[in-house]
Each structure stands twice: as structure tokens, then as C-alpha cells.
Design a protein around this motif. Structure first.
Motif, PDB file in Angstrom:
ATOM      1  N   HIS A 111       0.801  -1.215   0.000  1.00 54.14           N
ATOM      2  CA  HIS A 111       0.000   0.000   0.000  1.00 54.14           C
ATOM      3  C   HIS A 111       0.842   1.277   0.000  1.00 54.14           C
ATOM      4  CE1 HIS A 111      -3.902   2.010   0.885  1.00 54.14           C
ATOM      5  NE2 HIS A 111      -3.151   2.883   1.539  1.00 54.14           N
ATOM      6  N   GLN A 112       1.727   1.416   0.988  1.00 58.32           N
ATOM      7  CA  GLN A 112       2.498   2.653   1.098  1.00 58.32           C
ATOM      8  C   GLN A 112       3.496   2.801  -0.042  1.00 58.32           C
ATOM      9  OE1 GLN A 112       1.609   4.968   3.091  1.00 58.32           O
ATOM     10  NE2 GLN A 112       0.150   3.719   4.251  1.00 58.32           N
ATOM     11  N   ASN A 146       1.030   2.838   8.325  1.00 54.54           N
ATOM     12  CA  ASN A 146       0.378   3.995   7.706  1.00 54.54           C
ATOM     13  C   ASN A 146       1.370   5.047   7.232  1.00 54.54           C
ATOM     14  OD1 ASN A 146       1.138   5.236  10.132  1.00 54.54           O
ATOM     15  ND2 ASN A 146      -0.779   6.373  10.334  1.00 54.54           N
ATOM     16  N   SER A 147       2.664   4.717   7.151  1.00 54.67           N
ATOM     17  CA  SER A 147       3.641   5.706   6.707  1.00 54.67           C
ATOM     18  C   SER A 147       4.900   5.006   6.210  1.00 54.67           C
ATOM     19  CB  SER A 147       3.988   6.644   7.866  1.00 54.67           C
ATOM     20  OG  SER A 147       4.929   7.610   7.457  1.00 54.67           O
ATOM     21  N   GLY A 159      12.222   2.105  -0.153  1.00 59.20           N
ATOM     22  CA  GLY A 159      11.673   2.413   1.157  1.00 59.20           C
ATOM     23  C   GLY A 159      12.726   2.185   2.220  1.00 59.20           C
ATOM     24  N   ASP A 160      12.941   3.169   3.079  1.00 62.53           N
ATOM     25  CA  ASP A 160      13.963   3.073   4.117  1.00 62.53           C
ATOM     26  C   ASP A 160      13.372   2.489   5.392  1.00 62.53           C
ATOM     27  OD1 ASP A 160      16.231   3.307   5.610  1.00 62.53           O
ATOM     28  OD2 ASP A 160      16.236   5.482   5.696  1.00 62.53           O
ATOM     29  N   ARG A 161      12.323   3.119   5.891  1.00 62.24           N
ATOM     30  CA  ARG A 161      11.715   2.607   7.117  1.00 62.24           C
ATOM     31  C   ARG A 161      10.275   3.101   7.234  1.00 62.24           C
ATOM     32  NH1 ARG A 161      15.195   6.758   8.285  1.00 62.24           N
ATOM     33  NH2 ARG A 161      14.586   8.368   9.771  1.00 62.24           N
ATOM     34  N   MET A 162       9.478   2.303   7.929  1.00 57.60           N
ATOM     35  CA  MET A 162       8.095   2.670   8.185  1.00 57.60           C
ATOM     36  C   MET A 162       8.040   3.426   9.506  1.00 57.60           C
ATOM     37  SD  MET A 162       5.993  -0.601   6.743  1.00 57.60           S
ATOM     38  CE  MET A 162       4.702   0.422   6.034  1.00 57.60           C
ATOM     39  N   SER A 244      13.119  17.271  11.163  1.00 53.73           N
ATOM     40  CA  SER A 244      14.109  16.510  11.934  1.00 53.73           C
ATOM     41  C   SER A 244      14.417  15.169  11.289  1.00 53.73           C
ATOM     42  CB  SER A 244      13.616  16.309  13.370  1.00 53.73           C
ATOM     43  OG  SER A 244      12.355  15.649  13.383  1.00 53.73           O
ATOM     44  N   ASP A 245      13.461  14.258  11.289  1.00 56.85           N
ATOM     45  CA  ASP A 245      13.722  12.889  10.819  1.00 56.85           C
ATOM     46  C   ASP A 245      14.103  12.835   9.349  1.00 56.85           C
ATOM     47  OD1 ASP A 245      12.274  10.652  12.963  1.00 56.85           O
ATOM     48  OD2 ASP A 245      11.992  12.788  13.226  1.00 56.85           O
ATOM     49  N   ILE A 246      13.394  13.586   8.499  1.00 53.10           N
ATOM     50  CA  ILE A 246      13.709  13.531   7.074  1.00 53.10           C
ATOM     51  C   ILE A 246      14.966  14.340   6.770  1.00 53.10           C
ATOM     52  CG2 ILE A 246      12.937  14.141   4.757  1.00 53.10           C
ATOM     53  CD1 ILE A 246      10.143  13.507   5.532  1.00 53.10           C
ATOM     54  N   SER A 247      15.075  15.503   7.349  1.00 52.96           N
ATOM     55  CA  SER A 247      16.196  16.379   7.029  1.00 52.96           C
ATOM     56  C   SER A 247      17.498  15.921   7.673  1.00 52.96           C
ATOM     57  CB  SER A 247      15.870  17.810   7.469  1.00 52.96           C
ATOM     58  OG  SER A 247      14.724  18.285   6.788  1.00 52.96           O
ATOM     59  N   SER A 248      17.426  15.213   8.791  1.00 52.73           N
ATOM     60  CA  SER A 248      18.642  14.765   9.466  1.00 52.73           C
ATOM     61  C   SER A 248      18.514  13.310   9.908  1.00 52.73           C
ATOM     62  CB  SER A 248      18.913  15.655  10.693  1.00 52.73           C
ATOM     63  OG  SER A 248      19.017  16.999  10.325  1.00 52.73           O
ATOM     64  N   PRO A 249      18.355  12.390   8.963  1.00 47.01           N
ATOM     65  CA  PRO A 249      18.176  10.985   9.335  1.00 47.01           C
ATOM     66  C   PRO A 249      19.467  10.378   9.864  1.00 47.01           C
ATOM     67  CG  PRO A 249      18.441  11.193   6.984  1.00 47.01           C
ATOM     68  CD  PRO A 249      18.420  12.586   7.519  1.00 47.01           C
ATOM     69  N   GLY A 250      19.313   9.339  10.660  1.00 41.00           N
ATOM     70  CA  GLY A 250      20.496   8.689  11.200  1.00 41.00           C
ATOM     71  C   GLY A 250      21.169   7.794  10.178  1.00 41.00           C
ATOM     72  N   LEU A 251      20.394   6.945   9.486  1.00 41.37           N
ATOM     73  CA  LEU A 251      20.938   6.025   8.497  1.00 41.37           C
ATOM     74  C   LEU A 251      20.805   6.624   7.102  1.00 41.37           C
ATOM     75  CD1 LEU A 251      19.390   2.701   9.843  1.00 41.37           C
ATOM     76  CD2 LEU A 251      21.718   3.523  10.186  1.00 41.37           C
ATOM     77  N   ASN A 252      21.669   6.196   6.214  1.00 41.60           N
ATOM     78  CA  ASN A 252      21.569   6.587   4.809  1.00 41.60           C
ATOM     79  C   ASN A 252      21.468   8.104   4.634  1.00 41.60           C
ATOM     80  OD1 ASN A 252      21.349   3.773   3.916  1.00 41.60           O
ATOM     81  ND2 ASN A 252      19.335   3.863   4.873  1.00 41.60           N
ATOM     82  N   ARG A 253      22.261   8.827   5.409  1.00 36.90           N
ATOM     83  CA  ARG A 253      22.149  10.286   5.433  1.00 36.90           C
ATOM     84  C   ARG A 253      22.296  10.889   4.044  1.00 36.90           C
ATOM     85  NH1 ARG A 253      22.624  14.058   9.376  1.00 36.90           N
ATOM     86  NH2 ARG A 253      23.108  12.443  10.899  1.00 36.90           N
TER      87      ARG A 253
END
Length: 509
Positions: A111-112, A146-147, A159-162, A244-253
């Protein structure tokens, strides 16, 4: 029968969820046509099922000029909820067996990922970050469904993570709590109510509750304050995540360094939220598929199969190629634009049905009710008498793209009616100006929609105002109308003054 080469393969895409069923045809990676189940069944939010499958299939094959035997694959955008019900396999069964059709190879796309694919593969970007978010929910374990956050490059979408997000769930609960009705139908009403209220200093998180009141009827001021708070909470939660999460992710920066952003899922029908993302985050270019809710998952699934499995080249879509996707009804007569514009300037409300129908929930100028934005009475007439809906609901303007910056405080065009902006000349266009001074505007060019563009041009010559009120062509409880017969019936049974149906003018004396 000549076999299609890989680059010519034809895909039937189907949207199979608990609501908003739809069907589409792609050839060579390009969308040819699409239709939502509700437009043919006349039941709002109708899902796709074995009893209406053949009706949609007949329509979509005719609209795309494709035969069933020419279809190579079926792409199945599946429902995210309650995987223990095995909806995917049930869908696979009736798509073929319940429809009594010859077997095809069926690809099931989550779905996502379907939401993300619909947005990315119709975008102009070669690299982008994407984020999907909708209101789906199941048991606690599946709440993550849902995301989806990820990135895309060329024909690769990853897709990186839900992300577990209760933002949309909370918004839906407030809709129910206030007594507005089923959130599936009424979250847009909550968005329209919010500007009448004042944001409260604290709020009760209703995400896990199902209490319903009649507060909207009993105490409008309190209900509006709660709605304003819900809108603020939704915006802040989403903005916080994007910053925060999208602009400064921990993995796959490094994969998130793009300033392009593709958004998918029904949450992003929320126009004030979209506007704030554009204005307040690092993302300079944002793309939505105009049917970003569940009706679009069939198109997303088909695009995913076309580009990532079959390696078909991407098509560079123009805006009108992803929103006007219904059957191509030919004009029966040339449209008398000057006459219709003059009648609108004199106070007429026009039922306007010309060209291919819009795919998605917003009327974008082909299945519209049109009126003069200078006349405040038109807002009340449309709300109370014609559409019979809540008095506080606003109406959107459709404006010539070359003029929008003179009227709206916004930096980019808005071809799909997915942003709000402050109105600059409010006193001249009160019927499209909401209580907070905003409008959910749509821009139009001659290339994107010749008919509505020429009509607005004529209206501007008469009034010096390059826009019209534009709301969906439907009555209370109806989906947007599809066929010429639907248009004639609506004109005969509703208090509109004029209908223009594929060029033919009907007028009440």
C-alpha cells in the motif's frame, strides 16, 4: 495477435482497499486513463469489488482504446489494514476468477509503496526524498503500516523505514468527536472549520478513543476551537518530522540530501499542512500525485511494475496528464465562452462538464460548479441551496496561472488545488476568501485546460478578475459526476441556472 515488446507492455492497475476503489491502464509506462468506482456506481468512496469490477473494466478499456487480450499484467495496489484477513489473496482471486476473465500475471505492490510510486513516478524529479502518510490503522503491531519514508533515483525507489505516526489518527478522531461524521468523508470539513476557532493551550489526544458528541451543533465556538487545535497539532507533528527525521536521518544520510520531496497518502490532501512544508522546510520542490489518497494506489502499483520490474522508461508528465484521466467525451458544439462568462458575471451559477473527468477528489475545471467570486451571496447559495452542506465550508478559486501572484501570497503555481494561500485583494473576491483570509486556490494554463482557461479569460475581460469560484459538480451525498447523462439529470433536478455539457448549453428561463 502481435506480442507487445517490453517497452510497450500494457498494465491494468487496480486500487483494492476498503474504500476509494479505482482502475487504470498504462501503456509503455504512461498513464492512458483512470476512473474511480464511485463515479460509475454513484456511491461515494465505493470500494472495488467483484460486483463492480466488470463495470469499471469496460469503461477503462474503452477510455484507453485497449482490449482485454492486449493487457500483459495486472498491478494490484493492496489494502494496508488487517493483514490477517489476507485481503491480498482474496483480491487476487476475484480480480481473475470473480471477473470471469482469462488469467493474467498479477503483481501485488504494498500500500504505502504504491502511494510513494504514484507520487514519484509522476513527478519531474530524477532524485527525491519521499514520505507517505495516511489514516490507516489496524492492530497495534500493524500501526506502523500507515507511513513510509525513503528515497528514489531514476527508476529505483527505495523504502527506508516505516514510521509509526498517530497524527492522522488523532485528526480523524477529532472529526468523529465533534459530530462531523465519518472521517472518511468529513476530514475536509474539519479543515474548513478550523479557521473559525482559536488554538487551545492544551488538547486531549483522542487517538485511542471513539467518543462521539454533537458539539458542532451544541456549541459551535467550542467545536471550532477544538478543530483549530487539531489542525495545529497535525501541522506541527508533520512539520517536526519533516524538519528533523527527514532532514537529518540517522541512516543513509546521503540519500536524504535532495531538496525535492514527493508526498503521498490521504493526509496530504490537507492544504495548510502542505503549504507549511513548502514554506518552512528545506524542500524547495514538492510534488503530489493529485489523487494521493487510496484511489491512486492502483496507478502507483502499475507505475512501480512498469518502471522497476519491466524497466520501462519514465514519462515526463505535464500536470494535465495526471489529473484529467477519464473518458474523452468530444465537444458536441463549440463553447460560447463570452456568453457563459457574461452570464456568470450577472449572477448565474453554471454546471460545467467539458472534457475528461478529473481523477481524484478535487474538481479541477472539467466537472465543476462555477460562479462569480466577487459576489458573497454565491457562497451561501452554493452551500445552502445547491450543495446543501455546512454553512462554514469555503469555496476554492480557479485562477489564470499568469495572474495568481497578483491575488495570492504564494511562490509557486498550484495546479491540483493542494495548497492554501492568503488572498491579497480580499475585498474584491469575498466569495472565495475564507474567514482567516486564505483560499485553497488552483492555477490553470491554456495548455492544461483550454476550455476553462478561455472562459476565465472572457470573465476577466468583463470584470477585471481573472478567476472563478470552482467547486465540484455534485449534489448532497453524491460523488463528482461523470457522464453527460449525469450532467443533464443534475441540471434538471438542481437550482443551477445554466449547464454546459460538452459544449451544449442548457438554460433555465
Amino acid at each position: 495477435m502481435k506480442e507487445n515488446t517490453n517497452s510497450e507492455k500494457i498494465i491494468l492497475g487496480v486500487s483494492v482497499a476498503h474504500h476509494d476503489g479505482a482502475m487504470c491502464i498504462l501503456k509503455g509506462g504512461k498513464i492512458l486513463a483512470a476512473i474511480e468506482a464511485e463515479r460509475l456506481s454513484k456511491k461515494k468512496k465505493e470500494r472495488l469489488h467483484k460486483d463492480n469490477f466488470s463495470l469499471l473494466l469496460e469503461y477503462i478499456l474503452d477510455a484507453s482504446e485497449v482490449k482485454w487480450e492486449d493487457i500483459d499484467y495486472v498491478a494490484h495496489g493492496c489494502c494496508p489494514e488487517y493483514p490477517q484477513l489476507n485481503d491480498i489473496e482474496l483480491g487476487r482471486d476475484w480480480i481473475m476468477e470473480g471477473s470471469k476473465l482469462p488469467p493474467k500475471t498479477i503483481y501485488t505492490v504494498p500500500h504505502q509503496l504504491s502511494h510513494a510510486s504514484a507520487s514519484y513516478f509522476t513527478s519531474p524529479f530524477t532524485d527525491t526524498v519521499f514520505w507517505t502518510l495516511d489514516g490507516s490503522e489496524g492492530d497495534a503491531e500493524y500501526f506502523f503500516g500507515n507511513s513510509l519514508l525513503g528515497w528514489a533515483n531514476d527508476i529505483k525507489i527505495q523504502g527506508d523505514r516505516m514510521i509509526p505516526s498517530g497524527a492522522s489518527i488523532y485528526y480523524q478522531r477529532v472529526c468523529e468527536y465533534l459530530g462531523l461524521g465519518d472521517p472518511l468523508h468529513k476530514v475536509g470539513t474539519l479543515m474548513g472549520l478550523a479557521p473559525y476557532g482559536t488554538v487551545l493551550n492544551s488538547y486531549t489526544d483522542l487517538s485511542s478513543q471513539h467518543e462521539t458528541t454533537n458539539l458542532i451543533e451544541e456549541n459551535f465556538s467550542t467545536a471550532a476551537n477544538i478543530a483549530a487545535t487539531a489542525q495545529k497539532v497535525l501541522e506541527e507533528r508533520i512539520l517536526s518530522f519533516v524538519k528533523s527525521d527527514i532532514s537529518s536521518p540517522g541512516l543513509n544520510r546521503h540519500q536524504y540530501e535532495s531538496t525535492n520531496l514527493c508526498l503521498g497518502g490521504g493526509t496530504f490532501y490537507n492544504c495548510p499542512t502542505n503549504s507549511r512544508i513548502l514554506k518552512e522546510t528545506k524542500f524547495k520542490n514538492i510534488h503530489h500525485f493529485p489523487a494521493c489518497g487510496d484511489s491512486g494506489i492502483g496507478i502507483g502499483a502499475a507505475l512501480f511494475v512498469a518502471h522497476t520490474i519491466l524497466n520501462q522508461p519514465r514519462h515526463q508528465y505535464k500536470p494535465h496528464e495526471i489529473c484529467y484521466l477519464g473518458k474523452n467525451y468530444k465537444l458536441k458544439k463549440e463553447i460560447n465562452y463570452e456568453y457563459i462568462a457574461r452570464r456568470i458575471s450577472e449572477g448565474a451559477v453554471v454546471a460545467w462538464m467539458n472534457g475528461r473527468s478529473e481523477f481524484g477528489p478535487r474538481a479541477l475545471g472539467n466537472r465543476s460548479l462555477l460562479a462569480d467570486p466577487r459576489n458573497q451571496y454565491n457562497r451561501d447559495r452554493l452551500n445552502h441551496i445547491i450543495k446543501q452542506r455546512e454553512w462554514y465550508r469555503p469555496f476554492a478559486p480557479i485562477v489564470l496561472e499568469e495572474c495568481y501572484k497578483d491575488w495570492f501570497d504564494f511562490d509557486i503555481p498550484s495546479p491540483f488545488m493542494l495548497y492554501t494561500a492568503q488572498v491579497k485583494q480580499r475585498e474584491r473576491v469575498p466569495a472565495i476568501t475564507h474567514v482567516d483570509g486564505s483560499a485553497r486556490f488552483q492555477t490553470v494554463t491554456e495548455e492544461s485546460n483550454t476550455h476553462i482557461y478561455k472562459l476565465i479569460q472572457e470573465f476577466e475581460k468583463i470584470t477585471n478578475v481573472p478567476m472563478l469560484i470552482n467547486t465540484s459538480l455534485n449534489g448532497k451525498g453524491q460523488p463528482i459526476l461523470e457522464t453527460p447523462e449525469d450532467g443533464v439529470e443534475f441540471f434538471n433536478n438542481n437550482p443551477v441556472d445554466i449547464a454546459v455539457i460538452h459544449g451544449e448549453i442548457m438554460e433555465k428561463k
